[in-house]
Motif scaffolding. Structure first.
Motif, PDB file in Angstrom:
ATOM      1  N   THR A  39       0.854  -1.187   0.000  1.00 48.79           N
ATOM      2  CA  THR A  39       0.000   0.000   0.000  1.00 48.79           C
ATOM      3  C   THR A  39       0.891   1.237   0.000  1.00 48.79           C
ATOM      4  O   THR A  39       1.825   1.325   0.795  1.00 48.79           O
ATOM      5  CB  THR A  39      -0.903   0.036   1.244  1.00 48.79           C
ATOM      6  N   VAL A  40       0.617   2.162  -0.885  1.00 51.40           N
ATOM      7  CA  VAL A  40       1.351   3.432  -0.930  1.00 51.40           C
ATOM      8  C   VAL A  40       0.463   4.506  -0.318  1.00 51.40           C
ATOM      9  O   VAL A  40      -0.659   4.736  -0.779  1.00 51.40           O
ATOM     10  CB  VAL A  40       1.742   3.815  -2.369  1.00 51.40           C
ATOM     11  N   THR A  41       0.970   5.159   0.729  1.00 48.98           N
ATOM     12  CA  THR A  41       0.229   6.219   1.413  1.00 48.98           C
ATOM     13  C   THR A  41       1.030   7.506   1.348  1.00 48.98           C
ATOM     14  O   THR A  41       2.211   7.517   1.706  1.00 48.98           O
ATOM     15  CB  THR A  41      -0.022   5.853   2.890  1.00 48.98           C
ATOM     16  N   VAL A  42       0.409   8.567   0.878  1.00 49.55           N
ATOM     17  CA  VAL A  42       1.059   9.873   0.779  1.00 49.55           C
ATOM     18  C   VAL A  42       0.350  10.841   1.721  1.00 49.55           C
ATOM     19  O   VAL A  42      -0.878  10.987   1.656  1.00 49.55           O
ATOM     20  CB  VAL A  42       1.015  10.419  -0.666  1.00 49.55           C
ATOM     21  N   VAL A  43       1.124  11.495   2.590  1.00 49.33           N
ATOM     22  CA  VAL A  43       0.560  12.458   3.539  1.00 49.33           C
ATOM     23  C   VAL A  43       1.182  13.824   3.280  1.00 49.33           C
ATOM     24  O   VAL A  43       2.412  13.961   3.280  1.00 49.33           O
ATOM     25  CB  VAL A  43       0.819  12.040   4.998  1.00 49.33           C
ATOM     26  N   ASP A  44       0.337  14.819   3.056  1.00 48.68           N
ATOM     27  CA  ASP A  44       0.807  16.182   2.833  1.00 48.68           C
ATOM     28  C   ASP A  44      -0.288  17.150   3.270  1.00 48.68           C
ATOM     29  O   ASP A  44      -1.480  16.847   3.108  1.00 48.68           O
ATOM     30  CB  ASP A  44       1.141  16.414   1.352  1.00 48.68           C
ATOM     31  N   PRO A  45       0.085  18.327   3.822  1.00 51.19           N
ATOM     32  CA  PRO A  45      -0.942  19.295   4.230  1.00 51.19           C
ATOM     33  C   PRO A  45      -1.772  19.833   3.080  1.00 51.19           C
ATOM     34  O   PRO A  45      -2.888  20.316   3.286  1.00 51.19           O
ATOM     35  CB  PRO A  45      -0.123  20.422   4.886  1.00 51.19           C
ATOM     36  N   ASN A  46      -1.238  19.770   1.859  1.00 46.61           N
ATOM     37  CA  ASN A  46      -1.956  20.279   0.691  1.00 46.61           C
ATOM     38  C   ASN A  46      -2.412  19.126  -0.194  1.00 46.61           C
ATOM     39  O   ASN A  46      -1.735  18.098  -0.290  1.00 46.61           O
ATOM     40  CB  ASN A  46      -1.049  21.204  -0.131  1.00 46.61           C
ATOM     41  N   PRO A  47      -3.546  19.286  -0.885  1.00 50.12           N
ATOM     42  CA  PRO A  47      -4.012  18.227  -1.783  1.00 50.12           C
ATOM     43  C   PRO A  47      -3.339  18.285  -3.156  1.00 50.12           C
ATOM     44  O   PRO A  47      -3.799  17.645  -4.094  1.00 50.12           O
ATOM     45  CB  PRO A  47      -5.512  18.524  -1.899  1.00 50.12           C
ATOM     46  N   TYR A  48      -2.272  19.026  -3.273  1.00 49.13           N
ATOM     47  CA  TYR A  48      -1.592  19.212  -4.551  1.00 49.13           C
ATOM     48  C   TYR A  48      -0.087  19.367  -4.352  1.00 49.13           C
ATOM     49  O   TYR A  48       0.391  19.676  -3.262  1.00 49.13           O
ATOM     50  CB  TYR A  48      -2.132  20.448  -5.279  1.00 49.13           C
ATOM     51  N   MET A  49       0.655  19.094  -5.431  1.00 51.73           N
ATOM     52  CA  MET A  49       2.077  19.349  -5.492  1.00 51.73           C
ATOM     53  C   MET A  49       2.308  20.709  -6.148  1.00 51.73           C
ATOM     54  O   MET A  49       1.693  21.013  -7.166  1.00 51.73           O
ATOM     55  CB  MET A  49       2.776  18.267  -6.325  1.00 51.73           C
ATOM     56  N   THR A  50       3.151  21.527  -5.549  1.00 50.01           N
ATOM     57  CA  THR A  50       3.466  22.835  -6.122  1.00 50.01           C
ATOM     58  C   THR A  50       4.794  22.763  -6.850  1.00 50.01           C
ATOM     59  O   THR A  50       5.800  22.331  -6.281  1.00 50.01           O
ATOM     60  CB  THR A  50       3.548  23.909  -5.028  1.00 50.01           C
ATOM     61  N   TYR A  51       4.808  23.184  -8.115  1.00 48.90           N
ATOM     62  CA  TYR A  51       6.069  23.228  -8.865  1.00 48.90           C
ATOM     63  C   TYR A  51       6.752  24.552  -8.539  1.00 48.90           C
ATOM     64  O   TYR A  51       6.450  25.596  -9.117  1.00 48.90           O
ATOM     65  CB  TYR A  51       5.814  23.092 -10.371  1.00 48.90           C
ATOM     66  N   LEU A  72      -2.917  15.787  -6.257  1.00 50.97           N
ATOM     67  CA  LEU A  72      -2.348  14.504  -5.859  1.00 50.97           C
ATOM     68  C   LEU A  72      -3.295  13.332  -6.137  1.00 50.97           C
ATOM     69  O   LEU A  72      -2.890  12.320  -6.716  1.00 50.97           O
ATOM     70  CB  LEU A  72      -1.971  14.539  -4.373  1.00 50.97           C
ATOM     71  N   ARG A  73      -4.545  13.450  -5.705  1.00 46.03           N
ATOM     72  CA  ARG A  73      -5.458  12.315  -5.866  1.00 46.03           C
ATOM     73  C   ARG A  73      -5.667  11.956  -7.330  1.00 46.03           C
ATOM     74  O   ARG A  73      -5.724  10.777  -7.696  1.00 46.03           O
ATOM     75  CB  ARG A  73      -6.803  12.624  -5.194  1.00 46.03           C
ATOM     76  N   ARG A  74      -5.783  12.958  -8.163  1.00 44.66           N
ATOM     77  CA  ARG A  74      -6.020  12.698  -9.583  1.00 44.66           C
ATOM     78  C   ARG A  74      -4.843  11.963 -10.223  1.00 44.66           C
ATOM     79  O   ARG A  74      -5.021  11.155 -11.133  1.00 44.66           O
ATOM     80  CB  ARG A  74      -6.269  14.025 -10.302  1.00 44.66           C
ATOM     81  N   ASN A  75      -3.631  12.240  -9.732  1.00 39.47           N
ATOM     82  CA  ASN A  75      -2.436  11.683 -10.359  1.00 39.47           C
ATOM     83  C   ASN A  75      -1.787  10.561  -9.559  1.00 39.47           C
ATOM     84  O   ASN A  75      -0.692  10.109  -9.907  1.00 39.47           O
ATOM     85  CB  ASN A  75      -1.423  12.812 -10.591  1.00 39.47           C
ATOM     86  N   ILE A 404       7.803  20.132 -15.401  1.00 32.96           N
ATOM     87  CA  ILE A 404       6.616  20.054 -14.547  1.00 32.96           C
ATOM     88  C   ILE A 404       5.878  18.743 -14.837  1.00 32.96           C
ATOM     89  O   ILE A 404       5.692  18.362 -15.994  1.00 32.96           O
ATOM     90  CB  ILE A 404       5.677  21.270 -14.746  1.00 32.96           C
ATOM     91  N   PRO A 405       5.497  17.996 -13.784  1.00 30.39           N
ATOM     92  CA  PRO A 405       4.858  16.695 -14.000  1.00 30.39           C
ATOM     93  C   PRO A 405       3.484  16.796 -14.654  1.00 30.39           C
ATOM     94  O   PRO A 405       2.806  17.813 -14.519  1.00 30.39           O
ATOM     95  CB  PRO A 405       4.726  16.124 -12.574  1.00 30.39           C
ATOM     96  N   THR A 406       3.099  15.767 -15.332  1.00 31.05           N
ATOM     97  CA  THR A 406       1.815  15.492 -15.980  1.00 31.05           C
ATOM     98  C   THR A 406       1.638  16.296 -17.271  1.00 31.05           C
ATOM     99  O   THR A 406       1.999  17.470 -17.355  1.00 31.05           O
ATOM    100  CB  THR A 406       0.600  15.725 -15.067  1.00 31.05           C
ATOM    101  N   VAL A 407       1.038  15.610 -18.240  1.00 29.67           N
ATOM    102  CA  VAL A 407       0.841  16.208 -19.562  1.00 29.67           C
ATOM    103  C   VAL A 407      -0.127  17.382 -19.499  1.00 29.67           C
ATOM    104  O   VAL A 407       0.068  18.404 -20.163  1.00 29.67           O
ATOM    105  CB  VAL A 407       0.331  15.136 -20.550  1.00 29.67           C
TER     106      VAL A 407
END
Length: 457
Positions: A39-51, A72-75, A404-407
């Protein structure tokens, strides 16, 4: 406090931090894990990654804020994504304390932990700094800074008091590293172009100040390029103070070590970063700068050897630079290393999970540096090749547009740039973003219209 155990009865890989390193490491793990393997679990205060390299352009209005962040959730389909802070780490018993913003804290167990918590602004105990300055480590700060600077123009255009106007239009930036220089020059560029929209203001009314403690700027580039950057900024009317310290900014009254004093309504702090302070509340081994100590294979290592099940990279880790080019023998905290550490980190965690004993060593010789200095202005250094002006600016945009990640984010960022080239960059501030209910509250508190008496016939 409840302990949340892995209900799926399989190893949990906990990624602390959803920045570039955390996002791309988790993506690589999800891509290569077998069905039901972990199981991969990611914990961060924001629901997104900032470039982060795009924050100066967000502040200048060249990129829309949401286009510089990656959800994050979408990707991370297939991962557990928890929007909360990790407040303490007990690796001895392999659990962390997680604190959501609007809920009770809980404990979360794990088998492997990946520290990708990044860095925060390194503030110094300067009088008035904490009360009056702003940094640029979050997308919200970029938006607020942009609106603040442009609103100051609007306010100053109506001011009759010369001292108040001068204070409103004086912008001080402390720190001459890459982040500080890019932010200053991008904002100077957009502010001076916005001045043309005001009949009561001229470019001479605006003052930008850079305060740098060292005798040069941008240590990542060569001496000649650094000198050119200073000359370029001074040609644009920016006051550059080298070998100078900010001593006091109480009540927004600036006192420099050179003896100069003046008032400034805007103080931007870009004088370095430090590892995320979450590490202080952990039993992981740290160096004197508060970074997790790791080997070149990104396994955490203390005085007694490798700490099993613990991994770290990025800004919160002291990663040995095997190329020999790093300051003090360690990789510098920038996006270029994070991009390349993520797949190595993921591959090694998978190897450990599968009982393997051979791990990849992280090795990367820097390909160079690129920086934007406002529209059509930049500086870059690729080995012995140096570029300035439009070419360097294009190289900066090409590299970061690719990185920057994602197309979908790449498409949106390049779309921003193309549209701005055609119709121009937007220099309009948005009002009251920090108090969105202001208009409704004022309307609710307004006096009702008086009732009109009907005339009797």
């Amino acid at each position: 406090m409840a302990l949340i155990r892995n209900s799926k009865l399989r190893p949990r890989i906990l990624v602390v931090g959803g920045g570039y390193l955390g996002l791309v490491t988790a993506q690589n793990l999800l891509k290569n894990l077998g069905r039901g393997e972990a199981t991969v679990t990611v914990v961060d205060p924001n629901p997104y990654m900032t470039y982060l390299p795009f924050l100066p352009e967000v502040a200048a209005g060249s990129i829309e804020p949401r286009h510089a962040v990656v959800p994050l959730r979408r990707n991370l389909s297939g991962a557990e994504v928890i929007t909360a802070k990790v407040t303490s780490i007990n690796h001895g018993d392999k659990f962390v304390t997680v604190e959501p913003e609007n809920d009770e804290a809980f404990e979360l167990d794990y088998d492997h932990i990946i520290m990708a918590a990044g860095s925060v602004a390194r503030a110094l105990p300067i009088p008035g700094l904490k009360e009056n300055a702003i940094a640029l480590k979050r997308i919200e700060e970029a938006v607020a800074l942009r609106d603040h600077l442009l609103s100051r123009l609007s306010d100053a255009s109506l001011m009759e008091d010369d001292d108040e106007r001068r204070k409103a239009l004086t912008f001080v930036f402390v720190g001459g590293g890459f982040a500080g220089i890019e932010l200053l020059t991008e904002l100077e560029d957009v502010v001076r172009s916005a001045v043309a929209q005001y009949e009561t203001l001229t470019e001479a009314d605006v003052r930008f100040v850079l305060v740098e403690a060292l005798d040069r700027v941008m240590p990542e580039v060569g001496e000649a390029q650094a000198r050119w950057v200073v000359e370029h900024m001074r040609e644009r009317g920016i006051d550059v103070y080298l070998e100078t310290f900010l001593q006091d900014c109480t009540d927004k009254h600036i006192k420099l070590s050179s003896g100069e004093e003046f008032d400034a309504d805007t103080i931007v702090w870009s004088a370095g970063v430090k590892a995320n302070p979450i590490l202080v509340d952990s039993d992981l081994p740290l160096d004197e700068r508060g970074r997790v100590t790791v080997r070149a294979d990104l396994r955490v290592e203390g005085d007694n050897g490798v700490v099993e099940g613990a991994w770290a990279a990025g800004d919160n880790a002291a990663v040995p630079d095997l190329s020999g080019g790093g300051v003090g023998g360690y990789c510098v905290p920038n996006a270029q290393h994070a991009v390349r550490q993520a797949p190595v980190l993921a591959a090694n965690v998978l190897a450990a999970l599968r009982g393997e004993t051979e791990f990849k060593q992280y090795f990367h010789k820097t390909i160079g540096t690129v920086a934007g200095l406002g529209l059509y202005k930049g500086v870059s250094q690729m080995g012995d090749f140096e570029a300035r002006g439009v070419l360097a600016w294009l190289m900066h945009r090409a590299y970061h547009g690719y990185a920057i990640p994602t197309v979908d984010r790449k498409v949106k960022v390049f779309g921003n740039w193309i549209l701005n080239a055609i119709v121009g960059r937007d220099a309009m501030p948005l009002a009251d973003l920090d108090v969105p209910r202001k208009n409704f509250v004022e309307a609710a508190n307004s006096k009702p219209a008086p009732k009109k008496e009907t005339a009797k016939v």
